[in-house]
Design an enzyme around this catalytic site. Sequence first.
Site, short mmCIF file in Angstrom:
data_model
loop_
_atom_site.label_atom_id
_atom_site.label_comp_id
_atom_site.label_asym_id
_atom_site.label_seq_id
_atom_site.Cartn_x
_atom_site.Cartn_y
_atom_site.Cartn_z
CE1 TYR A 1 -3.71 2.47 1.11
CE2 TYR A 1 -2.06 3.61 2.07
CZ TYR A 1 -3.20 3.86 1.60
OH TYR A 1 -3.76 4.81 1.70
CD GLU B 1 -6.19 4.68 -0.55
OE1 GLU B 1 -6.11 4.60 0.48
OE2 GLU B 1 -7.31 4.90 -1.21
#
Length: 445
Positions: free
Chosen positions: A150, A238
Amino acid sequence: MFRFARSRPVTAALRAATESSVQGRFVQQKRNLAIHEYLSARLLKSYGVGVPKGEVAHSAEEAEAVAKTIGNNDIDMVIKAQVLAGGRGKGTFDNGLKGGVRVIYSPTEAKMFAGQMIGQKLITKQTGARGRPCNAVLICERKFARREFYLAVLMDRQTQSPVIVSSSQGGMDIETVAKEAPDAIITTPIDINVGVTDEIARNIATELGFSEQCVEEAKSTIQNLYKLFMEKDATQIEINPLSETLDHQVLAMDAKLSFDDNAEFRQKEIFSWRDTTQEDPDEVKAAEHELNFIKLDGDIGCLVNGAGLAMATMDIIKLNGGNPANFLDVGGGATPSAIRSAFELITSDPKVTAIFVNIFGGIVRCDAIAQGLIHVVNEMNLRTPIVARLQGTNMEQAHKLINDSGLRIFSIEDLQSAAEKSVQFSKVVKMARDIDVGVEFTLGI
């Protein structure tokens, strides 16, 4: 020596989990431009960030043609509903099809699933029961990951500087990771005057767990993401997951990009990609009339000028046991046309049982605001009780105009008293609706 700072990530979703006040909800719902995944992929690719091979399709036939160009029957593919909401994979379409992200193995399957997705609404944990329309699908090559990470670049309100939030546990909700394994999340503050140096990017890549042969590509990817973030006035980039594939490529498998609305004047191309079908129609209409409007879950409509006063108005309603139905800031010019547009937005919500007008008359005098308010209520034949608190220039004349109007507008000067009366009216109207009787508001104020 460079040090990593470990802390909870500062994404909007995580802030929302800890912000339960009316003001917290407003911060959570602040609108920044979000763009579809296929557009994000194009933008990432233009900055040298690796993405799976893919293309968008707006019809079943187009999806079949795209699938043929990507791999025909030779490789596995993924079809993704282009809906601006999280949880697409676990979502359900209003026609019963489950999953907005599906693995497909042929152009025929691409056509079949596209036909069931396009033109339907996808309901996820983020869309609510109404869902959001799917007008296109993304067909892309299915890549297999050795490792998933991530990574996000965003602005941190506390430090007022960019940060890179990263975790070795990619491919799952970052909120879950933060709750169950907070030590797995690394927050790296970035000096805006220096940027992401080779050392910083290389250390992040190494700490995440990229293999030695991919560290340099991952380093470049992190730097390119930061460059995009700065040059395009992004508020959040993101990537989840950022993957190292079996053939040792570094690819952004899924991306969520948001951009600062205040930068629209210099990011015209990006803002031309805005898809208003994915937004609340009332908020779109409000923007057209230059009103700052956000729908909430309560039943007391709010019409206020000034964001600070609007926040205070919602808070005092809450403190008196009521629930605001919206945030609505008409700005400095509370003109009759602005008031009418505001009332149309407020009264379009069937839950609204009372309206609280709280306006400071400075640029526009209070008596002029009162006249506009009376005119709009008469013209629209509004039956919803309205509490008006007008403060500022010519407030005495405004008070007299409203009280002499004979309409269901009640002028109250004290903020606490006005809030109490709004909550009282709301409860009476709800009770009347429950027992299906009419209510006449003849209370002396």
